[in-house]
Write an enzyme that holds these catalytic residues in place. Structure first.
Site, PDB file in Angstrom:
ATOM      1  N   TYR A   1       7.802   4.542   0.864  1.00  0.00           N
ATOM      2  CA  TYR A   1       6.922   5.420   0.066  1.00  0.00           C
ATOM      3  C   TYR A   1       5.932   6.211   0.937  1.00  0.00           C
ATOM      4  O   TYR A   1       4.959   6.748   0.416  1.00  0.00           O
ATOM      5  CB  TYR A   1       6.080   4.606  -0.924  1.00  0.00           C
ATOM      6  CG  TYR A   1       6.813   3.529  -1.673  1.00  0.00           C
ATOM      7  CD1 TYR A   1       7.764   3.848  -2.642  1.00  0.00           C
ATOM      8  CD2 TYR A   1       6.542   2.188  -1.425  1.00  0.00           C
ATOM      9  CE1 TYR A   1       8.420   2.859  -3.335  1.00  0.00           C
ATOM     10  CE2 TYR A   1       7.200   1.187  -2.113  1.00  0.00           C
ATOM     11  CZ  TYR A   1       8.138   1.516  -3.066  1.00  0.00           C
ATOM     12  OH  TYR A   1       8.788   0.531  -3.758  1.00  0.00           O
TER      13      TYR A   1
ATOM     14  N   GLU B   1      -0.511  -6.144 -17.346  1.00  0.00           N
ATOM     15  CA  GLU B   1       0.363  -6.789 -16.354  1.00  0.00           C
ATOM     16  C   GLU B   1       0.062  -6.351 -14.932  1.00  0.00           C
ATOM     17  O   GLU B   1       0.912  -5.756 -14.277  1.00  0.00           O
ATOM     18  CB  GLU B   1       1.822  -6.413 -16.643  1.00  0.00           C
ATOM     19  CG  GLU B   1       2.282  -6.682 -18.031  1.00  0.00           C
ATOM     20  CD  GLU B   1       3.620  -6.012 -18.346  1.00  0.00           C
ATOM     21  OE1 GLU B   1       4.319  -6.542 -19.219  1.00  0.00           O
ATOM     22  OE2 GLU B   1       3.951  -4.980 -17.747  1.00  0.00           O
ATOM     23  N   PRO B   2      -1.130  -6.613 -14.428  1.00  0.00           N
ATOM     24  CA  PRO B   2      -1.415  -6.185 -13.059  1.00  0.00           C
ATOM     25  C   PRO B   2      -0.671  -7.026 -12.025  1.00  0.00           C
ATOM     26  O   PRO B   2      -0.524  -8.244 -12.197  1.00  0.00           O
ATOM     27  CB  PRO B   2      -2.922  -6.407 -12.930  1.00  0.00           C
ATOM     28  CG  PRO B   2      -3.231  -7.478 -13.923  1.00  0.00           C
ATOM     29  CD  PRO B   2      -2.265  -7.301 -15.062  1.00  0.00           C
ATOM     30  N   GLY B   3      -0.193  -6.396 -10.994  1.00  0.00           N
ATOM     31  CA  GLY B   3       0.424  -7.111  -9.872  1.00  0.00           C
ATOM     32  C   GLY B   3      -0.357  -6.812  -8.611  1.00  0.00           C
ATOM     33  O   GLY B   3      -1.120  -7.639  -8.097  1.00  0.00           O
ATOM     34  N   ARG B   4      -0.237  -5.559  -8.170  1.00  0.00           N
ATOM     35  CA  ARG B   4      -0.856  -5.139  -6.921  1.00  0.00           C
ATOM     36  C   ARG B   4      -2.350  -5.426  -6.871  1.00  0.00           C
ATOM     37  O   ARG B   4      -2.855  -5.984  -5.889  1.00  0.00           O
ATOM     38  CB  ARG B   4      -0.629  -3.629  -6.750  1.00  0.00           C
ATOM     39  CG  ARG B   4      -1.074  -3.079  -5.412  1.00  0.00           C
ATOM     40  CD  ARG B   4      -1.084  -1.539  -5.430  1.00  0.00           C
ATOM     41  NE  ARG B   4       0.068  -0.971  -6.058  1.00  0.00           N
ATOM     42  CZ  ARG B   4       1.190  -0.605  -5.421  1.00  0.00           C
ATOM     43  NH1 ARG B   4       1.280  -0.723  -4.120  1.00  0.00           N
ATOM     44  NH2 ARG B   4       2.208  -0.082  -6.101  1.00  0.00           N
TER      45      ARG B   4
ATOM     46  N   CYS C   1      15.354  -1.278  14.384  1.00  0.00           N
ATOM     47  CA  CYS C   1      16.055  -0.153  15.006  1.00  0.00           C
ATOM     48  C   CYS C   1      16.153   1.049  14.084  1.00  0.00           C
ATOM     49  O   CYS C   1      17.235   1.395  13.596  1.00  0.00           O
ATOM     50  CB  CYS C   1      17.435  -0.598  15.473  1.00  0.00           C
ATOM     51  SG  CYS C   1      17.283  -1.490  16.999  1.00  0.00           S
ATOM     52  N   GLU C   2      15.023   1.620  13.774  1.00  0.00           N
ATOM     53  CA  GLU C   2      14.945   2.824  12.948  1.00  0.00           C
ATOM     54  C   GLU C   2      13.762   3.626  13.453  1.00  0.00           C
ATOM     55  O   GLU C   2      12.665   3.071  13.607  1.00  0.00           O
ATOM     56  CB  GLU C   2      14.633   2.475  11.480  1.00  0.00           C
ATOM     57  CG  GLU C   2      15.662   1.662  10.800  1.00  0.00           C
ATOM     58  CD  GLU C   2      16.401   2.399   9.695  1.00  0.00           C
ATOM     59  OE1 GLU C   2      16.077   3.557   9.381  1.00  0.00           O
ATOM     60  OE2 GLU C   2      17.341   1.777   9.169  1.00  0.00           O
TER      61      GLU C   2
ATOM     62  N   TYR D   1       4.062  -6.522  -2.757  1.00  0.00           N
ATOM     63  CA  TYR D   1       5.228  -5.712  -2.400  1.00  0.00           C
ATOM     64  C   TYR D   1       5.495  -5.716  -0.893  1.00  0.00           C
ATOM     65  O   TYR D   1       5.961  -4.715  -0.337  1.00  0.00           O
ATOM     66  CB  TYR D   1       5.071  -4.281  -2.955  1.00  0.00           C
ATOM     67  CG  TYR D   1       4.827  -4.259  -4.434  1.00  0.00           C
ATOM     68  CD1 TYR D   1       5.795  -4.715  -5.324  1.00  0.00           C
ATOM     69  CD2 TYR D   1       3.609  -3.836  -4.973  1.00  0.00           C
ATOM     70  CE1 TYR D   1       5.575  -4.735  -6.696  1.00  0.00           C
ATOM     71  CE2 TYR D   1       3.377  -3.852  -6.347  1.00  0.00           C
ATOM     72  CZ  TYR D   1       4.358  -4.302  -7.197  1.00  0.00           C
ATOM     73  OH  TYR D   1       4.135  -4.323  -8.550  1.00  0.00           O
TER      74      TYR D   1
ATOM     75  N   GLY E   1      -0.348  -1.403 -13.091  1.00  0.00           N
ATOM     76  CA  GLY E   1      -0.375  -0.106 -12.412  1.00  0.00           C
ATOM     77  C   GLY E   1      -1.677   0.328 -11.797  1.00  0.00           C
ATOM     78  O   GLY E   1      -1.724   1.358 -11.119  1.00  0.00           O
TER      79      GLY E   1
HETATM   80  N1  LLP Z   1       4.696  -4.186 -15.381  1.00  0.00           N
HETATM   81  C1  LLP Z   1       5.875  -3.567 -15.187  1.00  0.00           C
HETATM   82  C2  LLP Z   1       6.800  -3.441 -16.300  1.00  0.00           C
HETATM   83  C3  LLP Z   1       6.192  -3.060 -13.920  1.00  0.00           C
HETATM   84  O1  LLP Z   1       7.342  -2.445 -13.738  1.00  0.00           O
HETATM   85  C4  LLP Z   1       5.258  -3.214 -12.852  1.00  0.00           C
HETATM   86  C5  LLP Z   1       5.571  -2.700 -11.522  1.00  0.00           C
HETATM   87  C6  LLP Z   1       4.058  -3.877 -13.101  1.00  0.00           C
HETATM   88  C7  LLP Z   1       3.808  -4.362 -14.392  1.00  0.00           C
HETATM   89  C8  LLP Z   1       3.033  -4.138 -12.037  1.00  0.00           C
HETATM   90  O2  LLP Z   1       2.506  -2.972 -11.526  1.00  0.00           O
HETATM   91  P1  LLP Z   1       1.292  -3.026 -10.469  1.00  0.00           P
HETATM   92  O3  LLP Z   1       0.067  -3.522 -11.217  1.00  0.00           O
HETATM   93  O4  LLP Z   1       1.671  -3.940  -9.380  1.00  0.00           O
HETATM   94  O5  LLP Z   1       1.146  -1.622 -10.010  1.00  0.00           O
HETATM   95  N2  LLP Z   1       7.327  -1.563  -4.902  1.00  0.00           N
HETATM   96  C9  LLP Z   1       6.342  -0.565  -5.291  1.00  0.00           C
HETATM   97  C10 LLP Z   1       5.733  -0.882  -6.619  1.00  0.00           C
HETATM   98  C11 LLP Z   1       6.763  -0.990  -7.709  1.00  0.00           C
HETATM   99  C12 LLP Z   1       6.145  -1.387  -9.020  1.00  0.00           C
HETATM  100  C13 LLP Z   1       7.175  -1.671 -10.022  1.00  0.00           C
HETATM  101  N3  LLP Z   1       6.667  -2.096 -11.274  1.00  0.00           N
HETATM  102  C14 LLP Z   1       5.283  -0.461  -4.212  1.00  0.00           C
HETATM  103  O6  LLP Z   1       5.382  -1.166  -3.215  1.00  0.00           O
HETATM  104  O7  LLP Z   1       4.370   0.349  -4.312  1.00  0.00           O
END
Ligand code: LLP
Length: 446
Positions: free
Chosen positions: A349, A305-308, A376-377, A405, A263
Site C-alpha cells: 500500500y 469492529e476496530p482492528g488497527r 529479493c525484491e 496487519y 476503519g
Molecule cells: N470490519 C470489517 C468487516 C473489515 O473488513 C475490517 C478490515 C475491519 C472491521 C477492521 O478495520 P480496521 O479497524 O482495522 O481498519 N491489510 C490492510 C487493512 C485491511 C482491512 C480489511 N478489513 C492494511 O494493512 O492496511
C-alpha cells in the site's frame, strides 16, 4: 541526555497513537518498552522481533469502551481479528469484554481454541465455505454477517440440516467513498463486499421465506480502513438507519443491531492526524440518536469492529542492521534482517512508517537513510528517506505501529522463517508466538 528529535517531535503529536504508551529511554540511551531495555529483549529473543505492549492494547480498548459508555447505553466493541489473530490477544480481548470479528474458519478456530465467548463472535467474509459455516454453527457463533445470496442459501441449508436458529446481520454496501488506499476501501458501490441496497428487498424476501432458521437482527457495513475523517462513518451510519426504517415500514419489523464496522485510522508518521476515538464515538452516537429520532426508530445496539486502532500502536518491530550501501551521489541503504515478508504494508500500500535507532536514543539524527529489507525484491523498502543517527551494523532499528496487519499478513517469502512475537507488560516479557525454524518451513513438504 538528549533523546532523538524524532521521538520528541512524535510525542508531541496530538493523536499520540504512534507509540506504545510504555515507551521510554533509559540511562544508557536505549529504548525501553514496558520498562524493558530493547537490547536485552533482543539478547533473549533475537531479531527480527515483534513486540506487543499489553498496556497499550488495554488502554486503546478502554478508550473505545469508556468513550462509548459516555455517549451510548447499548454497544459491543468487536476486535477485528484480521489485524492480528493470535490466541493470547484474543484472550486479552475476551477478558476485557470485547467481542470478535472473524473472517475465516482459521480465525474462528483460533477463537475457539482461545475459549472466546462464542456469543460475541461475528463471522464475516464474502465467500464463506460450507465447511466454515458448519464450524460456525456447530460452535454457536453469535452472528453470521451475510454477504451475498450464495451464502444466504448455503446458510439456510446448513441451519436447516442442523435444526438451528442462526442469528444474522446483512452486510450492505452503502455506496460511500472514503479517502484511503484503493485496496482498503470497501463501502463504495463497485465493491466485492456486501449487498447493494437495491437488492435489499430481495434479501428480506429470502429471509422471510427461509422461515425460523434465519433470524435477522440488523445491518452491517464497513466502509474501509485507515480512515481519518468522520463524515464517511456518519454517512454510512445514516444510510443503514434508513434501511432500518424501510424494514420497519414495509415489513413491520424493528431491527435491533447496527454494526458500523471498523476503519478508524492511526498515525504512522507525525504528518498523520486521525480523528480521536472519543471524537468518533461522540459524533457517531449523536448521528444515531438524531437519525433514530427523525425516523421514529428505537435506539439499536451499536456494534463496531476496530482492528488497527486497537492493536497497531501496541506493536513495534525490532530489526538488526546489517549491510550498508552508499550509492555514489545517491541514497544510503541500511539493510535490516527482515522486510516485506514480516511487514508487507509498504510494498502493498506504499504505507509509511517511522523508526528510531533503539540503541542510540541519546544521539541526534545525523544522516538521511533508507531502510531496506532483506528480500529479493527492489520494492522491499521499509522506510524511504528517514533522518536517523549514524548507523553501523548490529544497530537496532525499531519500527513503530506494527501491531496490526504485520504478523497477520506475513509470509515465508524467500523461505525465511517468521519472527517471534512477544508480549510485554510491567517489566515482564513472554513469547506469544515462537520464532519459526527452517524445519517449520519444511514441515508440510514431502
Ligand atoms: N470490519 C470489517 C468487516 C473489515 O473488513 C475490517 C478490515 C475491519 C472491521 C477492521 O478495520 P480496521 O479497524 O482495522 O481498519 N491489510 C490492510 C487493512 C485491511 C482491512 C480489511 N478489513 C492494511 O494493512 O492496511
Amino acid at each position: 541526555m538528549k533523546a532523538t528529535m524524532t521521538v520528541i517531535e512524535l510525542k508531541n503529536n496530538k493523536s499520540q497513537k504512534l507509540y506504545p504508551i510504555t515507551l521510554g529511554i533509559n540511562k544508557t540511551g536505549h529504548l525501553t518498552i514496558a520498562g524493558l531495555d530493547i537490547t536485552e529483549l533482543v539478547k533473549k529473543y533475537g531479531t527480527p522481533l515483534y513486540v506487543i505492549d499489553e498496556l497499550t492494547f488495554r488502554h486503546n480498548a478502554n478508550e473505545y469502551i469508556n468513550s462509548l459508555k459516555k455517549y451510548y447505553d447499548n454497544f459491543l466493541i468487536l476486535y477485528a481479528a484480521k489485524a492480528f489473530a493470535c490466541k493470547k490477544i484474543f484472550k486479552l480481548a475476551n477478558e476485557m469484554g470485547l467481542g470478535l470479528d472473524v473472517v475465516s474458519g482459521g480465525e474462528l478456530y483460533t477463537a475457539i481454541k482461545s475459549s472466546f465467548n462464542s456469543s460475541n463472535i461475528y463471522f464475516h467474509g464474502n465467500n464463506k465455505s460450507e465447511e466454515e459455516l458448519h464450524l460456525a454453527i456447530r460452535n454457536n457463533t453469535g452472528r453470521i454477517v451475510c454477504d451475498n445470496f450464495y451464502e444466504l442459501e448455503l446458510l439456510q441449508k446448513t441451519a436447516l440440516s442442523k435444526n438451528k436458529v442462526v442469528e444474522i446481520l446483512i452486510r450492505l454496501t452503502p455506496g460511500i467513498e472514503c479517502n484511503t488506499h484503493e485496496y482498503i476501501k470497501t463501502g463504495h458501490l463497485d465493491s466485492k463486499f456486501g449487498f447493494d441496497l437495491e437488492y435489499l428487498d430481495e434479501v428480506l424476501k429470502f429471509i422471510a421465506k427461509a422461515g425460523k432458521n434465519l433470524l435477522l437482527k440488523g445491518f452491517h457495513s464497513h466502509i474501509g480502513s485507515q480512515i481519518f475523517e468522520i463524515e464517511p462513518f456518519a454517512d454510512s451510519t445514516e444510510i443503514l438507519l434508513e434501511q432500518f426504517k424501510h424494514v420497519k415500514e414495509k415489513y413491520k419489523v424493528e431491527l435491533t443491531e447496527l454494526n458500523i464496522g471498523g476503519g478508524i485510522g492511526i498515525a504512522y508518521t507525525k504528518e498523520d492526524n486521525p480523528i480521536s476515538i472519543d471524537e468518533w464515538a461522540k459524533i457517531i452516537t449523536n448521528t444515531i440518536k438524531e437519525k433514530c429520532k427523525k425516523l421514529g426508530l428505537n435506539l439499536p445496539k451499536l456494534i463496531c469492529e476496530p482492528g488497527r486502532s486497537l492493536i497497531a500502536p501496541s506493536g513495534i518491530t525490532i530489526y538488526k542492521a546489517g549491510s550498508i550501501k552508499q550509492v555514489p551521489n545517491g541514497r544510503k541503504f541500511i539493510s535490516v534482517d527482515g522486510g516485506m515478508a514480516d511487514n508487507p504494508r509498504p510494498i502493498t500500500y506504499q504505507a509509511k512508517y517511522t523508526a528510531v535507532v533503539g540503541n542510540k536514543m541519546d544521539l541526534k539524527e545525523a544522516e538521511n537513510v533508507t531502510i531496506a529489507g532483506k528480500y529479493c525484491e527492489t520494492g522491499d523498502i521499509l522506510i524511504k528517506d528517514i533522518e536517523l543517527p549514524e548507523i553501523t551494523h548490529d544497530d537496532l532499528i525499531v519500527v513503530f505501529g506494527t501491531g496490526a496487519y504485520n504478523y497477520s499478513m506475513s509470509s515465508n517469502y524467500n523461505s525465511i522463517p517468521r519472527p517471534a512475537c512477544i508480549l510485554v507488560n510491567n517489566e515482564k516479557s513472554e513469547i506469544i508466538i515462537e520464532r519459526e525454524t527452517y524445519e517449520d518451513l519444511l514441515a508440510k513438504q514431502k
